[in-house]
Design an enzyme around this catalytic site. Structure first.
Site, mmCIF file in Angstrom:
data_model
loop_
_atom_site.group_PDB
_atom_site.id
_atom_site.type_symbol
_atom_site.label_atom_id
_atom_site.label_comp_id
_atom_site.label_asym_id
_atom_site.label_seq_id
_atom_site.Cartn_x
_atom_site.Cartn_y
_atom_site.Cartn_z
ATOM 1 C CD GLU A 75 -2.391 -1.207 2.772
ATOM 2 O OE1 GLU A 75 -2.206 -0.418 3.741
ATOM 3 O OE2 GLU A 75 -3.290 -2.025 3.128
ATOM 4 C CB CYS A 100 -2.678 34.908 12.745
ATOM 5 S SG CYS A 100 -2.816 36.170 11.432
ATOM 6 C CE1 TYR A 147 2.533 13.767 10.844
ATOM 7 C CE2 TYR A 147 3.039 14.571 8.487
ATOM 8 C CZ TYR A 147 2.269 13.938 9.187
ATOM 9 O OH TYR A 147 1.114 13.304 8.941
HETATM 10 C C1 PLP Z 1 -1.077 6.040 4.912
HETATM 11 C C2 PLP Z 1 -1.126 4.671 4.927
HETATM 12 C C3 PLP Z 1 -0.713 3.923 3.907
HETATM 13 C C4 PLP Z 1 0.550 4.835 3.114
HETATM 14 O O1 PLP Z 1 1.430 5.125 3.660
HETATM 15 P P1 PLP Z 1 2.917 5.777 3.013
HETATM 16 O O2 PLP Z 1 3.849 6.111 4.125
HETATM 17 O O3 PLP Z 1 2.645 6.989 2.249
HETATM 18 O O4 PLP Z 1 3.512 4.701 2.070
HETATM 19 C C5 PLP Z 1 -0.829 2.749 3.762
HETATM 20 N N1 PLP Z 1 -1.474 2.074 4.309
HETATM 21 C C6 PLP Z 1 -2.138 2.452 5.287
HETATM 22 C C7 PLP Z 1 -3.319 1.720 6.284
HETATM 23 C C8 PLP Z 1 -2.178 4.063 5.824
HETATM 24 O O5 PLP Z 1 -2.793 4.361 6.751
#
Ligand code: PLP
Length: 420
Positions: free
Chosen positions: A279, A348, A322
């Site tokens: 992902e 602001c 962050y």
């Molecule tokens: C945010 C997120 C991602 C993507 O994360 P990256 O660090 O941008 O690759 C993938 N899976 C889940 C469950 C997320 O919350």
């Protein structure tokens, strides 16, 4: 040299592919998000090559950048999508993505979101709690559907990243503790309306080493074996996103680094028949974009020099949220002597800064490119201080495509009403 290969200097002017950022600023005004189409394609290509000859499904973690043009590009390249809300589902359906390649993550899925995802026919729900499991079972049953599920487990590994983007530790709100996972899977197997298909984890973001993934993988494989001994057989293992990018001098792991290692371990355990789902968000888009901004004023205090620019924390919140570092490049660097500046916006809030202590030679009106703004930039943008969200442009060679116009000022309040 910049951190992003498709943003290069040409005759002393920073370009996106073949277009001068100075020209883009003239045409579209600032602040402006500028993305490179080739950078998107190249980032995808790294995942494609790493996946070749392997059963891998890459589901773009679209919360990093959910502009329809970006989604459509990845869809056409063959990507699936990792969504975290009903809104994101609506976006992927709007570009005609195949729901069979969509996984639904997130710790707080609402009933309407479950219904919409079941209606669409997503590949999998990544379930994060027993309460969610119960709700999903009820919703699916009421619709006469079967929900494909993975449990998102929390393997308790340290992703060695910023606490706000570390998600795989015991103290995080995400996932089900790995020690409890067998029990929850067994419970899931008894619930109507559910079909157990996989196992999921996502340990954090901006991870630069392969070791946290391998630590998690060891624990997940042990769990997969235990589940098999209880008669629960999985089709896929989702390792989440999290691969980092270069913001300054990082040398993050590549998709090939990760998948070569993962498949080596799977072979050792005779688990090659598992489909691997990834992902990735940031690593597909982060260095495909910059935030272009103009210096409104230079201000010299006793202690500090400030460059007050027209972009702000509402356009890019990562620095203040962050403590993130983004490189800042002058679009047309001057030969004059440089000073040390904090690059700050007009909002602001003292937290309204984009970069600190940067050596630059600047004059009022100069253009700056805040690099690596393709991920978690526009998608986290707000209208704070009644600032319209900036336009987004994708550059393809020498052509610019406006893929989202700057918001009209009136649109920020035109649906509001006053009391009689
Ligand atoms: C945010 C997120 C991602 C993507 O994360 P990256 O660090 O941008 O690759 C993938 N899976 C889940 C469950 C997320 O919350």
């Amino acid at each position: 040299m910049t951190v992003a290969p498709h943003f290069k200097f040409n005759n002393g002017v920073l370009h996106a592919e073949d277009l001068s950022l100075a020209e883009l600023a003239d045409t579209y005004d600032t602040p402006l998000y500028v993305y490179s189409r080739q950078a998107l394609r190249d980032a995808w290509e790294a995942y494609r090559i790493a996946s070749e000859g392997r059963d891998v499904l890459v589901c773009y973690g679209m919360k990093a950048n959910s502009n329809l043009a970006v989604l459509n590009e990845f869809k056409n390249l063959g990507s699936g999508f990792d969504i975290v809300s009903g809104g994101e589902l609506a976006r992927v359906l709007a570009v005609g993505a195949d729901p069979a390649k969509v996984v639904f993550s997130g710790v707080g899925k609402q009933v309407w979101e479950m219904k919409a995802a079941l209606e669409a026919g997503v590949k999998c729900f990544n379930v994060e709690s027993e309460a969610e499991l119960t709700r999903l079972s009820e919703v699916a049953q009421a619709m006469g559907k079967v929900a494909p599920v993975s449990l998102r487990v929390n393997p308790d590994v340290d992703a060695k990243t910023h606490p706000y983007i570390s998600t795989g530790l015991k103290e995080n709100k995400f996932g089900i503790a790995i020690e409890k996972a067998v029990q929850v899977y067994q419970h899931a197997a008894t619930l109507p309306g559910l079909n157990i298909v996989g196992l999921d984890c996502h340990i954090g973001s901006q991870i630069t080493e392969v070791s946290p993934y391998l630590d998690a993988l060891d624990k997940l494989i042990a769990l997969i074996k235990t589940l098999a001994s209880h008669g629960i057989h999985l089709k896929h293992l989702d390792l989440g996103g999290g691969i980092g990018i270069r913001y300054t001098d990082e040398k993050p792991l590549t998709p090939s680094d990760l998948l070569d290692q993962v498949f080596k371990v799977l072979r050792q355990h005779q688990l090659e028949s598992l489909q691997i789902v990834l992902e990735p968000g940031r690593s597909l888009v982060g260095n495909a974009g910059v935030l272009l901004t103009r210096v409104e004023y230079l201000k010299h205090n006793e202690a500090k020099n400030f460059a007050i620019v027209d972009a702000a924390m509402n356009d890019l919140v990562r620095p203040t949220l962050y403590d993130a570092w983004h490189s800042v490049e002058a679009v047309q660097p001057r030969q004059e002597e440089s000073s040390v500046y904090d690059i700050v916006g007009p909002i602001c809030e003292s937290g309204d800064w984009l970069a600190r202590d940067r050596k630059l030679a600047l004059q009022q009106g100069d253009l700056l490119a805040v690099m690596s703004a393709g991920a978690y930039a526009f998608t986290m943008a707000s209208q704070y201080n009644t600032r319209p969200r900036a336009a987004e442009v994708i550059v393809d060679g020498a052509t610019a495509h406006l893929v989202r116009p700057r918001e009209a000022l009136e649109s920020l309040y035109s649906s509001e009403t006053v009391l009689k």
